[in-house]
Write a protein that holds these residues in place. Structure first.
Motif, PDB file in Angstrom:
ATOM      1  N   MET A  61       0.834  -1.206   0.000  1.00 20.92           N
ATOM      2  CA  MET A  61       0.000   0.000   0.000  1.00 20.92           C
ATOM      3  C   MET A  61       0.870   1.258   0.000  1.00 20.92           C
ATOM      4  O   MET A  61       0.537   2.248  -0.659  1.00 20.92           O
ATOM      5  CB  MET A  61      -0.963  -0.031   1.182  1.00 20.92           C
ATOM      6  CG  MET A  61      -2.020  -1.130   1.024  1.00 20.92           C
ATOM      7  SD  MET A  61      -3.023  -1.392   2.500  1.00 20.92           S
ATOM      8  CE  MET A  61      -3.905   0.130   2.601  1.00 20.92           C
ATOM      9  N   ALA A  62       2.003   1.212   0.716  1.00 18.66           N
ATOM     10  CA  ALA A  62       2.938   2.347   0.705  1.00 18.66           C
ATOM     11  C   ALA A  62       3.497   2.547  -0.701  1.00 18.66           C
ATOM     12  O   ALA A  62       3.621   3.688  -1.174  1.00 18.66           O
ATOM     13  CB  ALA A  62       4.068   2.119   1.707  1.00 18.66           C
ATOM     14  N   SER A  63       3.799   1.451  -1.391  1.00 13.83           N
ATOM     15  CA  SER A  63       4.292   1.540  -2.762  1.00 13.83           C
ATOM     16  C   SER A  63       3.248   2.154  -3.687  1.00 13.83           C
ATOM     17  O   SER A  63       3.555   3.020  -4.506  1.00 13.83           O
ATOM     18  CB  SER A  63       4.677   0.150  -3.284  1.00 13.83           C
ATOM     19  OG  SER A  63       5.748  -0.383  -2.555  1.00 13.83           O
ATOM     20  N   ILE A  64       2.007   1.700  -3.551  1.00 15.11           N
ATOM     21  CA  ILE A  64       0.925   2.224  -4.392  1.00 15.11           C
ATOM     22  C   ILE A  64       0.695   3.703  -4.099  1.00 15.11           C
ATOM     23  O   ILE A  64       0.569   4.514  -5.029  1.00 15.11           O
ATOM     24  CB  ILE A  64      -0.368   1.406  -4.190  1.00 15.11           C
ATOM     25  CG1 ILE A  64      -0.177  -0.022  -4.730  1.00 15.11           C
ATOM     26  CG2 ILE A  64      -1.558   2.094  -4.869  1.00 15.11           C
ATOM     27  CD1 ILE A  64      -1.269  -0.991  -4.336  1.00 15.11           C
ATOM     28  N   LEU A  65       0.649   4.077  -2.818  1.00 14.41           N
ATOM     29  CA  LEU A  65       0.457   5.483  -2.451  1.00 14.41           C
ATOM     30  C   LEU A  65       1.581   6.342  -3.022  1.00 14.41           C
ATOM     31  O   LEU A  65       1.341   7.413  -3.578  1.00 14.41           O
ATOM     32  CB  LEU A  65       0.389   5.636  -0.933  1.00 14.41           C
ATOM     33  CG  LEU A  65       0.270   7.074  -0.411  1.00 14.41           C
ATOM     34  CD1 LEU A  65      -1.018   7.724  -0.912  1.00 14.41           C
ATOM     35  CD2 LEU A  65       0.344   7.092   1.101  1.00 14.41           C
ATOM     36  N   PHE A  66       2.808   5.874  -2.900  1.00 11.28           N
ATOM     37  CA  PHE A  66       3.938   6.602  -3.459  1.00 11.28           C
ATOM     38  C   PHE A  66       3.759   6.798  -4.960  1.00 11.28           C
ATOM     39  O   PHE A  66       3.941   7.895  -5.489  1.00 11.28           O
ATOM     40  CB  PHE A  66       5.246   5.851  -3.164  1.00 11.28           C
ATOM     41  CG  PHE A  66       6.417   6.388  -3.919  1.00 11.28           C
ATOM     42  CD1 PHE A  66       6.980   7.607  -3.576  1.00 11.28           C
ATOM     43  CD2 PHE A  66       6.961   5.673  -4.970  1.00 11.28           C
ATOM     44  CE1 PHE A  66       8.069   8.107  -4.281  1.00 11.28           C
ATOM     45  CE2 PHE A  66       8.047   6.156  -5.672  1.00 11.28           C
ATOM     46  CZ  PHE A  66       8.592   7.382  -5.330  1.00 11.28           C
ATOM     47  N   GLY A  67       3.395   5.738  -5.671  1.00 15.31           N
ATOM     48  CA  GLY A  67       3.188   5.828  -7.121  1.00 15.31           C
ATOM     49  C   GLY A  67       2.096   6.813  -7.485  1.00 15.31           C
ATOM     50  O   GLY A  67       2.235   7.604  -8.428  1.00 15.31           O
ATOM     51  N   VAL A  68       1.010   6.805  -6.738  1.00 15.21           N
ATOM     52  CA  VAL A  68      -0.093   7.742  -6.991  1.00 15.21           C
ATOM     53  C   VAL A  68       0.369   9.180  -6.767  1.00 15.21           C
ATOM     54  O   VAL A  68       0.062  10.080  -7.561  1.00 15.21           O
ATOM     55  CB  VAL A  68      -1.314   7.398  -6.105  1.00 15.21           C
ATOM     56  CG1 VAL A  68      -2.357   8.504  -6.125  1.00 15.21           C
ATOM     57  CG2 VAL A  68      -1.937   6.070  -6.564  1.00 15.21           C
ATOM     58  N   LEU A  69       1.131   9.407  -5.680  1.00 15.84           N
ATOM     59  CA  LEU A  69       1.651  10.756  -5.414  1.00 15.84           C
ATOM     60  C   LEU A  69       2.585  11.220  -6.534  1.00 15.84           C
ATOM     61  O   LEU A  69       2.560  12.392  -6.925  1.00 15.84           O
ATOM     62  CB  LEU A  69       2.371  10.795  -4.064  1.00 15.84           C
ATOM     63  CG  LEU A  69       1.484  10.686  -2.835  1.00 15.84           C
ATOM     64  CD1 LEU A  69       2.336  10.573  -1.574  1.00 15.84           C
ATOM     65  CD2 LEU A  69       0.529  11.865  -2.737  1.00 15.84           C
ATOM     66  N   VAL A  70       3.381  10.318  -7.052  1.00 12.04           N
ATOM     67  CA  VAL A  70       4.273  10.669  -8.160  1.00 12.04           C
ATOM     68  C   VAL A  70       3.459  11.060  -9.396  1.00 12.04           C
ATOM     69  O   VAL A  70       3.734  12.067 -10.046  1.00 12.04           O
ATOM     70  CB  VAL A  70       5.245   9.511  -8.471  1.00 12.04           C
ATOM     71  CG1 VAL A  70       5.955   9.731  -9.803  1.00 12.04           C
ATOM     72  CG2 VAL A  70       6.258   9.352  -7.353  1.00 12.04           C
ATOM     73  N   PHE A  71       2.419  10.289  -9.720  1.00 13.62           N
ATOM     74  CA  PHE A  71       1.590  10.610 -10.883  1.00 13.62           C
ATOM     75  C   PHE A  71       0.791  11.895 -10.676  1.00 13.62           C
ATOM     76  O   PHE A  71       0.486  12.602 -11.633  1.00 13.62           O
ATOM     77  CB  PHE A  71       0.636   9.450 -11.208  1.00 13.62           C
ATOM     78  CG  PHE A  71       1.242   8.446 -12.127  1.00 13.62           C
ATOM     79  CD1 PHE A  71       1.357   8.691 -13.487  1.00 13.62           C
ATOM     80  CD2 PHE A  71       1.715   7.246 -11.639  1.00 13.62           C
ATOM     81  CE1 PHE A  71       1.925   7.765 -14.345  1.00 13.62           C
ATOM     82  CE2 PHE A  71       2.287   6.311 -12.469  1.00 13.62           C
ATOM     83  CZ  PHE A  71       2.393   6.565 -13.834  1.00 13.62           C
ATOM     84  N   ALA A  72       0.438  12.207  -9.442  1.00 13.35           N
ATOM     85  CA  ALA A  72      -0.339  13.425  -9.166  1.00 13.35           C
ATOM     86  C   ALA A  72       0.479  14.681  -9.442  1.00 13.35           C
ATOM     87  O   ALA A  72      -0.087  15.743  -9.679  1.00 13.35           O
ATOM     88  CB  ALA A  72      -0.820  13.418  -7.710  1.00 13.35           C
ATOM     89  N   SER A  73       1.792  14.566  -9.426  1.00 12.70           N
ATOM     90  CA  SER A  73       2.643  15.736  -9.592  1.00 12.70           C
ATOM     91  C   SER A  73       3.844  15.404 -10.467  1.00 12.70           C
ATOM     92  O   SER A  73       4.986  15.456 -10.011  1.00 12.70           O
ATOM     93  CB  SER A  73       3.049  16.206  -8.202  1.00 12.70           C
ATOM     94  OG  SER A  73       4.153  16.996  -8.198  1.00 12.70           O
ATOM     95  N   PRO A  74       3.637  15.082 -11.754  1.00 11.10           N
ATOM     96  CA  PRO A  74       4.735  14.624 -12.598  1.00 11.10           C
ATOM     97  C   PRO A  74       5.758  15.692 -12.978  1.00 11.10           C
ATOM     98  O   PRO A  74       6.853  15.359 -13.400  1.00 11.10           O
ATOM     99  CB  PRO A  74       4.033  14.069 -13.834  1.00 11.10           C
ATOM    100  CG  PRO A  74       2.739  14.780 -13.889  1.00 11.10           C
ATOM    101  CD  PRO A  74       2.355  15.039 -12.455  1.00 11.10           C
ATOM    102  N   VAL A  75       5.411  16.945 -12.826  1.00  7.53           N
ATOM    103  CA  VAL A  75       6.365  17.990 -13.211  1.00  7.53           C
ATOM    104  C   VAL A  75       7.090  18.580 -12.009  1.00  7.53           C
ATOM    105  O   VAL A  75       7.723  19.619 -12.102  1.00  7.53           O
ATOM    106  CB  VAL A  75       5.658  19.109 -14.024  1.00  7.53           C
ATOM    107  CG1 VAL A  75       5.183  18.578 -15.358  1.00  7.53           C
ATOM    108  CG2 VAL A  75       4.503  19.715 -13.258  1.00  7.53           C
ATOM    109  N   SER A  76       6.999  17.909 -10.882  1.00 11.80           N
ATOM    110  CA  SER A  76       7.712  18.370  -9.686  1.00 11.80           C
ATOM    111  C   SER A  76       9.202  18.420  -9.970  1.00 11.80           C
ATOM    112  O   SER A  76       9.720  17.655 -10.775  1.00 11.80           O
ATOM    113  CB  SER A  76       7.463  17.426  -8.514  1.00 11.80           C
ATOM    114  OG  SER A  76       6.114  17.467  -8.143  1.00 11.80           O
ATOM    115  N   GLY A  77       9.864  19.274  -9.242  1.00 11.84           N
ATOM    116  CA  GLY A  77      11.315  19.398  -9.414  1.00 11.84           C
ATOM    117  C   GLY A  77      12.046  18.166  -8.938  1.00 11.84           C
ATOM    118  O   GLY A  77      11.522  17.349  -8.177  1.00 11.84           O
ATOM    119  N   ALA A  78      13.279  18.034  -9.357  1.00 17.43           N
ATOM    120  CA  ALA A  78      14.097  16.881  -8.991  1.00 17.43           C
ATOM    121  C   ALA A  78      14.282  16.793  -7.478  1.00 17.43           C
ATOM    122  O   ALA A  78      14.317  15.708  -6.915  1.00 17.43           O
ATOM    123  CB  ALA A  78      15.447  16.967  -9.683  1.00 17.43           C
TER     124      ALA A  78
END
Length: 182
Positions: free
Chosen positions: A127-144
């Protein structure tokens, strides 16, 4: 699968330690360039995949299938990252997000397949992995920098959970050996 995981408890724990080290590196050196982050992430995904497959060795059939699939995915993502180190930040972010979600799904399913009270640690790690993936997709243009910190925190949380799970498997193994000796 229980016998497989308890015999290979140290691989699960080592995988957790690897994630913790990766998380610390990502948090301590947040100014790392995105290309360097891609290579470090690629190495982590590849080695994590190798350890997932190592955990499945010696077992046949459906028991090891989820770990083998997770391992193949990690190795493929690691190799792809090494062959395309100059990929754009957005492509790397989407690759990381996709990998986390798919790995999380495999971990949740494997957690529900375990006979030891539907192991909640593996389900939480998934679930932590899935949540992390969702957060990454929610903000794909975030800075490095933001992605580096997000990856670092995720790797630390995931690593601690997997380390505890590995140690727990060691205890289960001891109990199984004691019951067979009696």
């Amino acid at each position: 699968m229980l016998d497989l995981l308890t015999r290979k408890w140290w691989v699960v724990a080592l995988r957790g330690l690897l994630a913790i080290v990766f998380g610390i590196v990502a948090l301590v050196f947040p100014g790392i360039t995105l290309a360097s982050l891609a290579l470090v992430f690629g190495a982590y995904a590849f080695v994590s995949g190798v350890f997932a497959i190592a955990a499945a060795l010696g077992s046949r059939g459906r028991d090891a299938a989820w770990y083998v699939l997770e391992g193949i995915l990690g190795i493929a993502v690691g190799v792809a990252t090494f062959f395309f180190p100059g990929m754009t930040a957005q492509a790397l972010v989407l690759l990381v997000g996709m990998w986390a979600i798919l790995t999380g799904i495999f971990e949740v399913v494997a957690g529900f397949e375990l006979p030891i009270e539907r192991d909640w640690l593996l389900v939480i790690a998934g679930m932590a992995s899935i949540l992390f993936g969702v957060l990454v997709f929610a903000s794909p243009v975030s800075g490095a920098l933001a992605i580096t910190w997000l990856i670092g925190v995720y790797a630390l949380v995931f690593g601690v959970i997997m380390l505890v799970f590995g140690i727990r498997l060691r205890g289960v193994r001891s109990k199984l050996l004691a019951s067979h000796a009696a």
